[in-house]
Design a protein around this motif. Structure first.
Motif, PDB file in Angstrom:
ATOM      1  N   SER A  60      26.196  33.513 -90.256  1.00  0.00           N
ATOM      2  CA  SER A  60      24.755  33.745 -90.194  1.00  0.00           C
ATOM      3  C   SER A  60      24.414  34.817 -89.165  1.00  0.00           C
ATOM      4  CB  SER A  60      24.044  32.439 -89.838  1.00  0.00           C
ATOM      5  OG  SER A  60      24.521  31.961 -88.603  1.00  0.00           O
ATOM      6  N   ALA A  61      23.187  35.332 -89.295  1.00  0.00           N
ATOM      7  CA  ALA A  61      22.678  36.301 -88.317  1.00  0.00           C
ATOM      8  C   ALA A  61      22.179  35.525 -87.096  1.00  0.00           C
ATOM      9  CB  ALA A  61      21.547  37.090 -88.952  1.00  0.00           C
ATOM     10  N   ILE A  62      22.174  36.165 -85.930  1.00  0.00           N
ATOM     11  CA  ILE A  62      21.778  35.479 -84.694  1.00  0.00           C
ATOM     12  C   ILE A  62      20.265  35.601 -84.501  1.00  0.00           C
ATOM     13  CG2 ILE A  62      22.080  35.364 -82.188  1.00  0.00           C
ATOM     14  CD1 ILE A  62      24.861  36.619 -82.594  1.00  0.00           C
ATOM     15  N   VAL A  63      19.604  34.445 -84.416  1.00  0.00           N
ATOM     16  CA  VAL A  63      18.148  34.436 -84.249  1.00  0.00           C
ATOM     17  C   VAL A  63      17.801  34.985 -82.860  1.00  0.00           C
ATOM     18  CG1 VAL A  63      16.053  33.023 -84.300  1.00  0.00           C
ATOM     19  CG2 VAL A  63      17.989  32.409 -85.757  1.00  0.00           C
ATOM     20  N   GLY A  64      16.780  35.843 -82.827  1.00  0.00           N
ATOM     21  CA  GLY A  64      16.343  36.410 -81.547  1.00  0.00           C
ATOM     22  C   GLY A  64      17.067  37.699 -81.212  1.00  0.00           C
ATOM     23  N   ILE A  65      18.084  38.052 -82.020  1.00  0.00           N
ATOM     24  CA  ILE A  65      18.803  39.317 -81.817  1.00  0.00           C
ATOM     25  C   ILE A  65      18.841  40.080 -83.144  1.00  0.00           C
ATOM     26  CG2 ILE A  65      20.983  40.409 -81.156  1.00  0.00           C
ATOM     27  CD1 ILE A  65      21.557  37.974 -79.380  1.00  0.00           C
TER      28      ILE A  65
END
Lengths: 136, 430
Positions: B382-387
């Motif tokens: 998954s993609a990193i939330v907040g980045i």
């Protein structure tokens, strides 16, 4: 001469350290984690009692499991208490007993500490291999 | 090269929203104002343990697969399970958490978040006796006495003291010279070394010390010469100091929730602040660890009425911590499949609970390889939330903040929200 039967009764506290927190980001299966989280902090007086030096290994036993950890001297701890950073190693010895509220006893579990010269803590990959054997 | 200001750090519950980040060629090269933990999160986006492709377990080994296949396998595992556990959720966005709850309802599973092994006891005490609290801005501007009990913010929330409490520059309190810092801990932690008053409590004796302080606040005296390793005179002195505060703030951590007494410790701490409110103003606040664990409690509560440990197996939400919380469900070997989102329970649960998790079919959605992804049967990066993806998160004082997207995620790494939407769609189809 070191006597084999020297042991200490201890109360175990687990918790966050700055290094352990930093390692959450992408270092969770790395062997670097050994020097960060496979640690047992104890006071110099208790190190003396076990006749161990910083960096040597100890065996921590509780009613729930046992683990080999790297001893680290800490002035901030009283005699009879050990501190282990939270994570894979700490969770092999803490109590799963939740008292039916969801929360295991991560702090305050009693254990026995002995010197374990020459023994090494398990690596994250060794833990993973053991768990994979449980898969049907 | 470009700079982005006012980035919200997505590591701990402080959600510091003043971070400055330098980006070069879609890589974060420098950060300003971030603490060591925030820096680690921002600068290790592209590390070697980053997951980049979906994986499925075949003949005992994790092999590359397509996202469609990983979603299909996940939907099959969850739909075929008798009682699936959906766990984690504290390091993702509120938007993803909402879809997680929809999946749990659809499959009749149990939705639990990391609260059950951090501030679950706090929530239980809160149900019993309520809580007098405020925002961190109020503490920064007004608090002249700050207590950290069973909490070591210098290692777990490194900027908490400088942004919100002891060292912060507030409207009425300009610096630490105008504040007193009390630390209660079983160890002389880095935070304890800063304290104006440090009480070294015996491990597992917090309830006794809280009760003694309540007595000293009420009567000005104590019957015992020492309580929890602290002399009577010292306890009376601290009780007087608390009564004479103009605005007191008690922050507590896992030293209280995880030690003997657990929710009863928190109950006693809340009651101590209630008692003090007969004399002056006191608030109490848990030091929340994961950056959006407060958010998952809020999202769960507004959708189901309950903050964690929510059982949908009877077709409606039911809440009974101890019965519907992850550790007990695993210890009793009751759950027969698991979806783990943005969490590493294999590392963080007692070994017996982790062992059952390894035995059952498990899906893990995570940006990085962890012991949990290594024993999972389906792994979705998954993609990193907040980045790499935006989203909403709640600060520990329940203030929602919008997290920014500052770089593109690696190819094939979708936001948790999108992955979960695809999974829900596939479950509805199956």
């Amino acid at each position: 001469m070191r006597r084999k039967d020297e042991s200490l009764k201890v109360v175990i506290i687990t918790g966050r350290t700055l290094d352990q927190g930093r390692a959450i980001e992408g270092k969770k299966i790395s062997e670097d984690l050994l020097n960060i989280a496979a640690i047992c902090e104890l006071c110099p007086e208790d190190m003396e009692k076990l006749r161990i030096k910083e960096g040597e290994t100890v065996k921590l036993r509780t009613d729930y499991g046992e683990n080999i950890l790297i001893a680290k001297s800490s002035e901030s701890i009283d005699t009879g208490i050990v501190f282990i950073p939270m994570g894979l190693w700490a969770n092999r010895v803490i109590s799963p007993n939740t008292g039916n509220i969801g929360m295991p006893s991560f702090k305050g579990v009693r254990g026995t500490l002995t010197a374990a010269l020459g023994e090494k803590p398990s690596t994250p990959k060794e833990f993973i291999r053991k768990l994979l054997k449980l898969k049907q | 090269m470009k700079s982005v200001n006012d980035v919200v750090c997505s590591f701990c519950g402080c959600l510091c929203d003043d971070i400055e980040v330098t980006i070069d060629n879609n890589q974060i090269t420098k950060t300003k104002k971030a603490c060591a933990l925030g820096k680690a999160r921002l600068l290790t986006v592209e590390d070697t343990e980053r997951l980049r492709k979906p994986l499925i377990r075949e003949q005992g080994k994790l092999i590359d697969t397509t996202l469609d296949q990983a979603i299909k396998n996940s939907a099959e595992i969850l739909s075929n399970a008798r009682l699936p556990l959906l766990y984690g959720w504290s390091t993702t966005s509120c938007e993803a958490q909402k879809i997680g709850l929809e999946i749990a309802e659809e499959i009749g599973g149990i939705f639990d978040n990391t609260t059950s092994v951090c501030h679950g006891p706090t929530t239980l005490a809160f149900h019993e006796v309520g809580m007098s609290t405020c925002t961190l801005g109020e503490v920064k501007n007004r608090a002249d006495v700050v207590i950290y009990w069973g909490s070591n913010p210098l290692e777990a929330h490194p900027r908490h003291l400088s942004r919100y409490t002891y060292h912060s520059k507030g409207f009425f309190r300009k610096s630490s010279k105008e504040r007193q810092l009390i630390v209660v801990d079983a160890r002389e932690t880095k935070t304890a070394k800063l304290a104006t008053h440090f009480l070294k409590v015996k491990p597992n004796n917090d309830y006794e010390l809280l009760s003694a302080l309540r007595i000293a606040v009420k009567t000005g005296d104590l019957d015992h010469e020492t309580v929890a390793g602290i002399p009577k005179e010292r306890i009376i002195e601290i009780a007087e100091l608390m009564k004479n505060a103009e605005y007191g703030a008690l922050f507590f951590g896992l030293g209280l929730t995880m030690s003997r007494g657990k929710h009863r410790n928190i109950d006693a701490a809340i009651c101590l602040t209630s008692d003090l409110n007969a004399h002056t103003k006191w608030i109490i606040m848990p030091m929340r660890g994961h950056y959006n664990v407060t958010g998952v409690n809020a999202v769960s509560a507004w959708i189901t009425g309950f903050p964690f440990g929510i059982d949908f197996s009877r077709g409606y939400p039911r809440y009974n911590p101890g019965e519907t919380t992850a550790v007990e469900l695993l210890l009793r070997e009751e759950v027969d499949a698991a979806l783990i989102v943005a969490s590493d329970p294999v590392s963080n649960f007692p070994i017996k609970a982790a062992e059952h998790l390894a035995r059952i079919p498990m899906i893990a959605i995570d940006p990085h390889r962890t012991p949990t992804t290594e024993v999972a049967d389906v792994v979705i990066p998954s993609a990193i939330v907040g980045i790499e993806v935006e989203g909403t998160a709640y600060r520990m004082d329940r203030v929602p903040l919008r997290l920014k997207k500052i770089v593109e995620p690696p190819a094939g790494c979708l936001p948790d929200e999108e992955i979960l939407e695809k999974m829900l769609k596939a479950i509805k189809k199956s």
